[in-house]
Scaffold this active site. Sequence first.
Site, short mmCIF file in Angstrom:
data_model
loop_
_atom_site.label_atom_id
_atom_site.label_comp_id
_atom_site.label_asym_id
_atom_site.label_seq_id
_atom_site.Cartn_x
_atom_site.Cartn_y
_atom_site.Cartn_z
N LYS A 10 0.86 -1.14 0.08
CA LYS A 10 -0.13 0.02 0.07
C LYS A 10 1.00 1.07 -0.11
O LYS A 10 1.92 1.27 0.55
CB LYS A 10 -0.69 0.02 1.41
CG LYS A 10 -1.94 1.24 1.38
CD LYS A 10 -2.36 1.34 2.80
CE LYS A 10 -3.13 2.67 3.11
NZ LYS A 10 -3.80 2.70 4.25
N GLU A 47 -9.13 12.06 12.04
CA GLU A 47 -8.08 11.03 12.37
C GLU A 47 -7.32 11.42 13.85
O GLU A 47 -6.20 12.32 13.59
CB GLU A 47 -7.39 10.69 11.18
CG GLU A 47 -6.45 9.47 11.60
CD GLU A 47 -6.14 8.68 10.41
OE1 GLU A 47 -5.82 7.50 10.29
OE2 GLU A 47 -6.63 8.84 9.40
N GLU A 49 -6.94 -2.13 2.77
CA GLU A 49 -6.43 -0.88 3.18
C GLU A 49 -6.44 -0.50 4.62
O GLU A 49 -5.41 -0.17 5.22
CB GLU A 49 -7.05 0.12 2.18
CG GLU A 49 -6.48 1.76 2.60
CD GLU A 49 -7.00 2.79 1.85
OE1 GLU A 49 -6.94 3.94 2.43
OE2 GLU A 49 -7.96 2.69 0.88
N GLU A 66 -11.95 10.35 -4.83
CA GLU A 66 -11.81 10.41 -3.28
C GLU A 66 -10.99 11.86 -2.77
O GLU A 66 -11.66 12.49 -1.72
CB GLU A 66 -11.44 8.91 -2.99
CG GLU A 66 -10.99 9.07 -1.25
CD GLU A 66 -10.50 7.78 -0.96
OE1 GLU A 66 -9.68 7.63 0.12
OE2 GLU A 66 -10.75 6.71 -1.61
#
Length: 420
Positions: free
Chosen positions: A179, A224, A268, A406
Amino acid sequence: MSLSEPVRHQAPRLVVRSQVVDDVSAHLLDHLPAEGGLAWVRRGDGHVGWGVAARLDVAGGNRFQDAMRWWQELTSAAVVRDDVGVPGSGLVCFGSFGFTDQDPSILVVPEIIVGRRAGTTWVTTVSPASSLAAAPELVTHKPSPVYDVTFADGARTGTDWSSIVAEAVRRITGGELDKVVLARDLIAIAAQPIDLRWPLHRLATSYPNCWTFSVDGLIGATPELLVRREKGLITSRVLAGTIRRTGDDAHDLALAASLARSSKDLEEHEYAVRSVADALEPHCKSMNVPETPFVLHLPNVMHLATDVAGVANNGASALGLAAALHPSAAICGTPTPVARDLIGEIEGMQRGRFSGPVGWMDAAGDGEWCIALRCGQADPENPRRMRLFAGAGIVAGSNPDAELAETNAKLVPMRDALGD
C-alpha cells in the site's frame, strides 16, 4: 551538521497561571485575534491561544527527540500555579510536525490560552520569569469573510495525478509493496487577504466531531486522532477506506454497507490498524484492537474506522507516542520505508506539515495529536493564497479515477470553508 544529529535549543524560564473564568464567549474561536491565533477545538471544547511565550522551530531526523527534550527542559524550569487541574490546564504547547525529516516542524507556547473542558472554562497566562503577566481582558473578534475564491491545480493536474496512481498500482501488483498513500494539492486564491478565522469558524461549525486546528498558518478539521494520552490511557482512531456521501440518507446507508464489505477498503484499513497497533504495543501493558471496523459518518464522506485503546506501561508522553506512530500506514503505506521512498519518487510535491502530527501537550505529557488532514497551509508570502491538501490510500485494487474522486471529496471541507 547532518539532519540526524541532535540540536540543542535553549528553553526559556516561564511563569504560568491558570484560573477558572466565567466571562467568555460560547465559542472559543471568537477570542482569536486577527494574526497568530492557535486553535484546537472539538464539540465546543479545547484550547485557543495567541502571542508567543516560547517557540521551537526544528527539522531533521531527530526533530521529535529535539522537541521533547526542549519541552522537558521548559516544563522543568517553569513556575506553575494551576487552579484548574485538568488535562490541558497549566503549561501547554501547540505543535505541528512535517511529514518528512526535511519538512519544518514547530512547537509554540502562547502567552494567553483560553481552554474549556466539560463545562469548565479557564484562562492561562504565560510570561518570562522576569515579567509577571496580568490576567487578560478577554474580548471577542469578528472574522472577515473570504470572497471570490478561485482554485487552480497545484503540483499536478488531476490527469497527471491519476497517472501517478496507475504507476503506484503497477508497483504494488509487481510485489514491491502492499500500500502507498499518495497526496495532491490544490491552490486557493482569494480576492483579498484570507482571514484564517473565517474558515476556522466554518470548519468547526460544519464538522463538530472533527478536531479543528490552527498552528502557524496550517488550518483544518481532521477526523483522524493519531494518539491521545490522558492519565495512563492511550487511544488512537484509525481511518482508512473512504466513500463519498450523496446526501440521500437511504442511499448513504447502502453505501456505508458496501464500504463495510469492500475487500479493497478492508485491506487498506487492515494495514493501517496493524501499523498503529504494532507501534503502540511496546508502550502498553494491555491493548484492545477491535477485529472489525465501524463506519464513521461525516458530512461529506464516510470512513472505515477503528478505535485502538491501551493502558500505558511507561512514561512516554503524547508527543513521544505520536513520534512512535509517525508515519503510520494510514498516511504513508506498507511496508512504510518502501512506501515512503515511493512517495518521494513519484508524488511530485513537498507535503510540508500536511499528514504530519498536529496537536497539543501539557506539562504532564498528556495531550492529543491528530494527523493533519482536510487542511490548508497559508502562504506566508501571499496572504491571498493557500495550499489545500488531500490524499488517498492506494492498494492493488485501486482505480485511478475513483482515487481522484476520493481526493476531490476530501478537498470539500476546505473548499467550502473558504467559500463566501
